[in-house]
Motif scaffolding. Structure first.
Motif, PDB file in Angstrom:
ATOM      1  N   SER A 212       0.855  -1.188   0.000  1.00  0.00           N
ATOM      2  CA  SER A 212       0.000   0.000   0.000  1.00  0.00           C
ATOM      3  C   SER A 212       0.894   1.243   0.000  1.00  0.00           C
ATOM      4  CB  SER A 212      -0.860  -0.009   1.277  1.00  0.00           C
ATOM      5  OG  SER A 212      -0.026   0.332   2.379  1.00  0.00           O
ATOM      6  N   PRO A 213       0.304   2.429  -0.073  1.00  0.00           N
ATOM      7  CA  PRO A 213       1.150   3.634   0.003  1.00  0.00           C
ATOM      8  C   PRO A 213       1.863   3.796   1.357  1.00  0.00           C
ATOM      9  CG  PRO A 213      -0.980   4.158  -0.970  1.00  0.00           C
ATOM     10  CD  PRO A 213      -1.102   2.769  -0.402  1.00  0.00           C
ATOM     11  N   ASP A 214       1.482   2.984   2.353  1.00  0.00           N
ATOM     12  CA  ASP A 214       2.244   2.980   3.613  1.00  0.00           C
ATOM     13  C   ASP A 214       3.584   2.271   3.434  1.00  0.00           C
ATOM     14  OD1 ASP A 214       0.318   4.263   5.096  1.00  0.00           O
ATOM     15  OD2 ASP A 214      -0.119   2.577   6.433  1.00  0.00           O
ATOM     16  N   SER A 215       3.639   1.334   2.489  1.00  0.00           N
ATOM     17  CA  SER A 215       4.836   0.486   2.374  1.00  0.00           C
ATOM     18  C   SER A 215       5.550   0.658   1.034  1.00  0.00           C
ATOM     19  CB  SER A 215       4.467  -0.978   2.580  1.00  0.00           C
ATOM     20  OG  SER A 215       3.508  -1.381   1.626  1.00  0.00           O
ATOM     21  N   CYS A 216       5.036   1.552   0.187  1.00  0.00           N
ATOM     22  CA  CYS A 216       5.663   1.809  -1.129  1.00  0.00           C
ATOM     23  C   CYS A 216       5.937   3.300  -1.268  1.00  0.00           C
ATOM     24  CB  CYS A 216       4.712   1.485  -2.278  1.00  0.00           C
ATOM     25  SG  CYS A 216       4.059  -0.158  -2.340  1.00  0.00           S
ATOM     26  N   ARG A 217       6.804   3.634  -2.190  1.00  0.00           N
ATOM     27  CA  ARG A 217       6.892   5.035  -2.616  1.00  0.00           C
ATOM     28  C   ARG A 217       6.462   5.122  -4.081  1.00  0.00           C
ATOM     29  NH1 ARG A 217      11.901   5.313   0.747  1.00  0.00           N
ATOM     30  NH2 ARG A 217      11.461   6.813   2.401  1.00  0.00           N
ATOM     31  N   PHE A 218       5.540   6.043  -4.344  1.00  0.00           N
ATOM     32  CA  PHE A 218       5.087   6.314  -5.705  1.00  0.00           C
ATOM     33  C   PHE A 218       5.321   7.791  -5.986  1.00  0.00           C
ATOM     34  CE2 PHE A 218       1.846   3.325  -3.919  1.00  0.00           C
ATOM     35  CZ  PHE A 218       2.088   2.225  -4.730  1.00  0.00           C
ATOM     36  N   TRP A 219       5.938   8.088  -7.118  1.00  0.00           N
ATOM     37  CA  TRP A 219       6.072   9.486  -7.538  1.00  0.00           C
ATOM     38  C   TRP A 219       5.266   9.661  -8.817  1.00  0.00           C
ATOM     39  CZ3 TRP A 219      12.157  10.333  -6.954  1.00  0.00           C
ATOM     40  CH2 TRP A 219      12.488  10.253  -5.601  1.00  0.00           C
ATOM     41  N   ASP A 220       4.439  10.701  -8.839  1.00  0.00           N
ATOM     42  CA  ASP A 220       3.645  10.970 -10.038  1.00  0.00           C
ATOM     43  C   ASP A 220       4.603  11.257 -11.200  1.00  0.00           C
ATOM     44  OD1 ASP A 220       0.670  11.963 -10.928  1.00  0.00           O
ATOM     45  OD2 ASP A 220       2.289  13.044 -11.948  1.00  0.00           O
ATOM     46  N   MET A 221       4.383  10.566 -12.330  1.00  0.00           N
ATOM     47  CA  MET A 221       5.331  10.677 -13.449  1.00  0.00           C
ATOM     48  C   MET A 221       5.280  12.038 -14.124  1.00  0.00           C
ATOM     49  SD  MET A 221       5.333   7.124 -15.481  1.00  0.00           S
ATOM     50  CE  MET A 221       6.166   5.699 -14.845  1.00  0.00           C
ATOM     51  N   ASP A 222       4.178  12.752 -13.960  1.00  0.00           N
ATOM     52  CA  ASP A 222       4.059  14.045 -14.643  1.00  0.00           C
ATOM     53  C   ASP A 222       4.459  15.201 -13.733  1.00  0.00           C
ATOM     54  OD1 ASP A 222       3.091  12.896 -17.097  1.00  0.00           O
ATOM     55  OD2 ASP A 222       1.338  12.347 -15.918  1.00  0.00           O
ATOM     56  N   SER A 223       3.934  15.199 -12.488  1.00  0.00           N
ATOM     57  CA  SER A 223       4.207  16.333 -11.593  1.00  0.00           C
ATOM     58  C   SER A 223       5.396  16.077 -10.673  1.00  0.00           C
ATOM     59  CB  SER A 223       2.971  16.601 -10.727  1.00  0.00           C
ATOM     60  OG  SER A 223       2.763  15.493  -9.854  1.00  0.00           O
ATOM     61  N   GLY A 224       5.802  14.811 -10.525  1.00  0.00           N
ATOM     62  CA  GLY A 224       6.872  14.457  -9.588  1.00  0.00           C
ATOM     63  C   GLY A 224       6.393  14.391  -8.141  1.00  0.00           C
ATOM     64  N   GLU A 225       5.111  14.665  -7.929  1.00  0.00           N
ATOM     65  CA  GLU A 225       4.573  14.679  -6.558  1.00  0.00           C
ATOM     66  C   GLU A 225       4.668  13.315  -5.881  1.00  0.00           C
ATOM     67  OE1 GLU A 225       1.034  16.796  -4.618  1.00  0.00           O
ATOM     68  OE2 GLU A 225       0.613  16.745  -6.775  1.00  0.00           O
ATOM     69  N   LYS A 226       4.907  13.339  -4.565  1.00  0.00           N
ATOM     70  CA  LYS A 226       4.948  12.102  -3.780  1.00  0.00           C
ATOM     71  C   LYS A 226       3.535  11.683  -3.428  1.00  0.00           C
ATOM     72  CE  LYS A 226       9.534  13.089  -2.225  1.00  0.00           C
ATOM     73  NZ  LYS A 226      10.488  13.386  -1.192  1.00  0.00           N
ATOM     74  N   MET A 227       3.210  10.412  -3.670  1.00  0.00           N
ATOM     75  CA  MET A 227       1.829   9.937  -3.517  1.00  0.00           C
ATOM     76  C   MET A 227       1.776   8.806  -2.494  1.00  0.00           C
ATOM     77  SD  MET A 227       0.378  11.725  -5.913  1.00  0.00           S
ATOM     78  CE  MET A 227      -1.109  10.901  -6.389  1.00  0.00           C
ATOM     79  N   ASP A 228       2.477   8.952  -1.388  1.00  0.00           N
ATOM     80  CA  ASP A 228       2.641   7.837  -0.448  1.00  0.00           C
ATOM     81  C   ASP A 228       2.896   8.378   0.953  1.00  0.00           C
ATOM     82  OD1 ASP A 228       5.514   8.429  -0.109  1.00  0.00           O
ATOM     83  OD2 ASP A 228       5.535   8.002  -2.239  1.00  0.00           O
ATOM     84  N   LYS A 229       3.350   7.499   1.833  1.00  0.00           N
ATOM     85  CA  LYS A 229       3.517   7.873   3.246  1.00  0.00           C
ATOM     86  C   LYS A 229       4.555   8.970   3.465  1.00  0.00           C
ATOM     87  CE  LYS A 229       4.815   5.150   6.876  1.00  0.00           C
ATOM     88  NZ  LYS A 229       4.723   3.994   7.790  1.00  0.00           N
ATOM     89  N   ASP A 230       5.387   9.237   2.483  1.00  0.00           N
ATOM     90  CA  ASP A 230       6.318  10.365   2.627  1.00  0.00           C
ATOM     91  C   ASP A 230       5.556  11.681   2.836  1.00  0.00           C
ATOM     92  OD1 ASP A 230       8.714   9.064   2.655  1.00  0.00           O
ATOM     93  OD2 ASP A 230       9.247   9.479   0.573  1.00  0.00           O
TER      94      ASP A 230
END
Ligand code: UDP
Length: 238
Positions: free
Chosen positions: A196-214
């Motif tokens: 889940s986003p608690d255990s993964c890091r996802f960065w939006d490919m277009d905006s670079g925004e962090k979409m996870d627990k960070d």
């Protein structure tokens, strides 16, 4: 299936016994913790989002040949899962350097790694989850045979290749993640816990925004909005 006794309460989930001795009920909590629970928070609805996200990803991985502990989803934040003995190794897979890897080794944050890196950490809060090598795993009897460490690595890499492609189609860059495995009563190694986003890091490919627990770790705000967006993209037909 009804919850019976609380067997275990972790930082993000509670595990209950149920009528079937071979199964457990996993409840996803709204609590958020970071830095070995030194930072704590609560995000109403986060448990239900993670439960749905993890269910979709485990279903996807099952279809791709990765055996998991998931039996079925019971409601928004409960899953019925196979009872396993968790192997106390946090298996971290990294595609891009960030977080503890960048801090520890001075690798530039955001650098795409030349190969997929798999690391083992000891699942032990009192010791602050130290990074460990294969010999440490054997010394601590974390697995019975050295071969099992190779199986964990192979499974982790397969999970990474399935999820990286899946999220790329949804314009999310899978930076890194942590998985846990358990052994069922027949000795099968099953993907357990959650993804889940608690255990993964996802960065939006277009905006670079962090979409996870960070977003929580770094006080970026809009934690739930990001988790909702991850679920929305998972549900997109591609
Ligand atoms: N991770 C996790 N639980 C942990 C430690 C790490 O789920 O106890 C995940 C984390 O969300 C990230 C990846 O594993 O996706 C690598 O984390 P890292 O070692 O960079 O840890 P951190 O920066 O959180 O110390």
């Amino acid at each position: 299936m009804e919850k019976r006794e609380l067997l275990y309460e972790g930082k993000a989930k509670k595990l209950y016994t149920c009528d079937d001795d071979n199964l457990l009920i996993s409840e996803f909590k709204d609590d958020l913790t970071a830095f070995n629970a030194q930072k704590k928070g609560l995000e109403s609805g986060k448990g239900a989002l993670n439960c749905q996200i993890s269910t979709h990803l485990f279903d996807l991985l099952e279809k791709e040949g990765i055996a998991t502990h998931l039996v079925e989803t019971l409601d928004q934040n409960h899953q019925l899962v196979k009872k396993v003995d968790i192997i106390p190794i946090e298996v971290v897979v990294r595609n891009t350097a960030t977080g503890s890897l960048s801090k520890r080794l001075g690798i530039k944050d955001g650098l795409e790694l030349p190969f997929v890196l798999v690391e083992f950490y000891l699942k032990d809060d009192d010791l602050n989850d130290p990074i460990i090598c294969d010999d440490h795993c054997m010394l601590l009897n974390l697995v019975q045979k050295r071969d099992e460490l190779e199986i964990l690595r192979q499974k982790a890499k397969k999970i990474n290749s399935v999820l990286k492609d899946f999220f790329a189609k949804r314009r999310l860059n899978l930076i890194d993640f942590k998985v846990e495995f358990g052994k069922d009563k027949d000795g099968n190694i099953l993907l357990s816990d959650e993804i889940s986003p608690d255990s993964c890091r996802f960065w939006d490919m277009d905006s670079g925004e962090k979409m996870d627990k960070d977003r929580f770790r770094q006080n970026l705000g809009s934690v739930k909005v990001a988790y909702e967006e991850v679920l929305k993209r998972i549900l997109e037909e591609k």
